[in-house]
Design a protein around this motif. Structure first.
Motif, PDB file in Angstrom:
ATOM      1  N   UNK A 173     -14.115 -23.875  12.733  1.00 54.07           N
ATOM      2  CA  UNK A 173     -12.922 -23.402  12.028  1.00 54.07           C
ATOM      3  C   UNK A 173     -11.822 -22.984  12.999  1.00 54.07           C
ATOM      4  N   UNK A 174     -11.942 -23.434  14.243  1.00 54.56           N
ATOM      5  CA  UNK A 174     -10.952 -23.085  15.254  1.00 54.56           C
ATOM      6  C   UNK A 174     -10.547 -24.292  16.063  1.00 54.56           C
ATOM      7  N   UNK A 175      -9.331 -24.295  16.617  1.00 52.14           N
ATOM      8  CA  UNK A 175      -8.847 -25.442  17.391  1.00 52.14           C
ATOM      9  C   UNK A 175      -9.387 -25.459  18.810  1.00 52.14           C
ATOM     10  N   UNK A 176      -9.325 -26.628  19.414  1.00 52.89           N
ATOM     11  CA  UNK A 176      -9.686 -26.765  20.817  1.00 52.89           C
ATOM     12  C   UNK A 176      -8.564 -26.216  21.685  1.00 52.89           C
ATOM     13  N   UNK A 228      -0.861 -34.593  16.263  1.00 55.45           N
ATOM     14  CA  UNK A 228      -1.441 -33.548  17.111  1.00 55.45           C
ATOM     15  C   UNK A 228      -1.251 -32.174  16.472  1.00 55.45           C
ATOM     16  N   UNK A 229      -0.050 -31.935  15.957  1.00 61.84           N
ATOM     17  CA  UNK A 229       0.245 -30.653  15.311  1.00 61.84           C
ATOM     18  C   UNK A 229      -0.622 -30.435  14.079  1.00 61.84           C
ATOM     19  N   UNK A 230      -0.751 -31.473  13.235  1.00 61.86           N
ATOM     20  CA  UNK A 230      -1.493 -31.329  11.993  1.00 61.86           C
ATOM     21  C   UNK A 230      -2.994 -31.206  12.209  1.00 61.86           C
ATOM     22  N   UNK A 231      -3.484 -31.609  13.389  1.00 65.53           N
ATOM     23  CA  UNK A 231      -4.887 -31.447  13.749  1.00 65.53           C
ATOM     24  C   UNK A 231      -5.118 -30.191  14.595  1.00 65.53           C
ATOM     25  N   UNK A 232      -4.056 -29.389  14.771  1.00 61.77           N
ATOM     26  CA  UNK A 232      -4.122 -28.148  15.555  1.00 61.77           C
ATOM     27  C   UNK A 232      -4.538 -28.393  16.996  1.00 61.77           C
ATOM     28  N   UNK A 233      -4.245 -29.583  17.510  1.00 64.15           N
ATOM     29  CA  UNK A 233      -4.422 -29.853  18.934  1.00 64.15           C
ATOM     30  C   UNK A 233      -3.279 -29.217  19.715  1.00 64.15           C
ATOM     31  N   UNK A 234      -3.444 -29.004  21.013  1.00 65.29           N
ATOM     32  CA  UNK A 234      -2.323 -28.481  21.802  1.00 65.29           C
ATOM     33  C   UNK A 234      -1.083 -29.358  21.630  1.00 65.29           C
ATOM     34  N   UNK A 235       0.063 -28.740  21.597  1.00 66.86           N
ATOM     35  CA  UNK A 235       1.310 -29.477  21.410  1.00 66.86           C
ATOM     36  C   UNK A 235       1.551 -30.417  22.585  1.00 66.86           C
ATOM     37  N   UNK A 236       1.876 -31.656  22.284  1.00 67.88           N
ATOM     38  CA  UNK A 236       2.166 -32.592  23.363  1.00 67.88           C
ATOM     39  C   UNK A 236       3.591 -32.367  23.871  1.00 67.88           C
ATOM     40  N   UNK A 237       3.836 -32.804  25.082  1.00 69.24           N
ATOM     41  CA  UNK A 237       5.179 -32.850  25.649  1.00 69.24           C
ATOM     42  C   UNK A 237       5.669 -34.282  25.436  1.00 69.24           C
ATOM     43  N   UNK A 238       6.568 -34.477  24.482  1.00 71.87           N
ATOM     44  CA  UNK A 238       6.983 -35.825  24.112  1.00 71.87           C
ATOM     45  C   UNK A 238       7.586 -36.585  25.284  1.00 71.87           C
TER      46      UNK A 238
END
Length: 332
Positions: free
Chosen positions: A130-133, A78-88
Motif C-alpha cells: 500500500x506504499x510507493x517505491x 509514472x504519476x498515476x502509479x505513484x512512481x518517483x516523478x520523472x524529469x521530462x
C-alpha cells in the motif's frame, strides 16, 4: 521471421532515482540491470513504459515521431502509479542520446527504430503493498522493427466483440502499464484458440472501447467514429495523429460512445471500414467482427481506401515524404 520487438540494440540509456535525485543518464549494456528479488516492481507492478518510433528519411537523417507527446504520457503514467516523478527533459535526453548512438543502424522504411522508455520501482520492500517505491530506474531500449502484423498494411484482422469482460480496471486504463496488458493476455489467447480471431475488442456493457494493445476506429463514409477519451482506455498518440489527419482531409470526426449494436449495424454498409491504431499497429484494417457466434464482414471485408489513405498520410509524414505541418518530428 524475427518476432516484432525481439531484437535489441546492445546499449540503452539508464538513470537511477535514489530517493532524492536522478543520476546522470549513461549508456550501458542492454542486459545490465540487476534487481533485488524483493524489488517493488516484481511484487506490486510499479512499472510503466512508452512506445514510439524513429524513422530514417531519404536524406539519411533520422527523426523521432511525437516524442513530446509520449514523454507527457510517460510522466502521467509514472504519476498515476505513484512512481518517483520523472524529469521530462532528462527523459528526452535519454531518448535522443540512445537514438543518436544507433542512428546509423536505423532500418530503411517501412522499418523503424522502436523506442521503449521504461520506468520501474526498485525499492526492496515487500511490505509496501500500500506504499510507493522510494527508488526507481528509468531506461530506454531500442529495437529495429518492421510491421507488427505479418501481412503489413494489407492484413485484415478478425476481432471478437467481448461485452462481459474488460481489458483492465477502468480507473487504470489511461496508464501505459504492464499490468493492463497482462490482464488482457489470457482472455485474448483463449479467444484466439476458440474463435480463431486476432484480438478481442473489449466492449463492457456494450460500450466499444479498445483491444488489448490498440485503439479502435470506425469509418463510415467521410465520418470517423471512436470512443471519447476517459480514464478507462489508453489515450493513443497514433489515435490522436490519425484523428488530426482525418480532420485535415475534411473528414468528420466523432469522439463519442459507440455501442456494439451501432457498430454491427454500420459495419454492414458497403462503404464501412474499421481499423486498429497504435505505434506498433500503425493503422491496420479490421475485416471481420465476431459476436455471439456470428461473423460480420466490415464493409467489403478487405482493406478500405480511407484506412489505407490515412495510414499513407501518417507514414508520409513519418518517412519525410510529406510536410510535417504539426511539428511532430524531432531530429536527433
Amino acid at each position: 521471421m524475427t518476432a516484432f520487438g525481439s531484437v535489441f540494440m546492445p546499449e540503452m540509456a539508464l538513470s537511477e532515482f535514489n530517493g532524492e535525485h536522478w543520476s546522470e543518464p549513461k549508456l550501458v549494456a542492454s542486459d545490465s540491470i540487476s534487481l533485488h528479488p524483493g524489488a517493488h516492481v516484481l511484487h506490486y507492478s510499479s512499472t510503466c513504459f512508452e512506445g514510439l518510433k524513429a524513422f530514417r528519411h531519404g536524406d539519411g537523417s533520422v527523426k523521432i515521431f511525437r516524442m513530446n507527446a509520449n514523454i507527457a504520457r510517460f510522466a502521467q503514467s509514472s504519476h498515476m502509479l505513484a512512481l518517483p516523478e520523472i524529469d521530462s527533459a532528462q527523459t528526452e535526453q535519454m531518448i535522443t542520446m540512445t537514438v543518436r548512438r544507433f542512428a546509423d543502424q536505423a532500418p530503411e522504411v517501412p522499418g523503424s527504430l522502436y523506442i521503449r522508455p521504461t520506468h520501474i520501482g526498485t525499492e526492496p520492500a515487500i511490505g509496501k503493498a500500500a506504499g510507493p517505491s522510494a527508488t526507481s530506474v528509468q531506461y530506454v531500449l531500442l529495437s529495429p522493427v518492421g510491421d507488427y502484423f505479418s501481412g503489413g498494411a494489407d492484413t485484415t484482422l478478425r476481432l471478437l466483440l467481448e461485452e462481459d469482460g474488460i481489458r483492465c480496471a477502468p480507473h487504470m486504463g489511461r496508464i501505459k502499464s504492464g499490468g493492463n496488458y497482462a490482464s488482457a493476455l489470457l482472455p485474448t489467447l483463449t479467444a484466439k484458440k476458440e474463435h480463431k480471431v486476432d484480438q478481442i475488442l473489449f466492449c463492457p456493457g456494450g460500450d466499444v472501447q479498445e483491444t488489448g494493445a490498440a485503439n479502435f476506429l470506425l469509418i463510415d463514409g467521410d465520418t470517423l467514429i471512436t470512443k471519447s477519451l476517459d480514464s478507462s482506455f489508453l489515450h493513443g498518440i497514433t489515435r490522436d495523429s490519425i484523428l488530426t489527419l482525418a480532420r485535415d482531409l475534411g473528414m468528420t470526426v466523432e469522439e463519442r460512445s459507440l455501442s456494439v449494436e451501432e457498430l454491427l449495424e454500420r459495419s454492414q454498409k458497403p462503404q464501412c471500414e474499421a481499423a486498429l491504431s497504435g505505434t506498433a499497429a500503425v493503422l491496420t484494417p479490421v475485416g471481420t467482427l465476431v459476436h455471439k457466434g456470428k461473423e460480420y464482414s466490415v464493409g467489403s471485408g478487405k482493406a478500405g481506401p480511407l484506412t489505407s489513405g490515412l495510414r499513407k498520410a501518417l507514414n508520409d509524414i513519418q518517412w519525410g515524404r510529406a510536410e510535417d505541418k504539426h511539428g511532430w518530428l524531432v531530429s536527433v
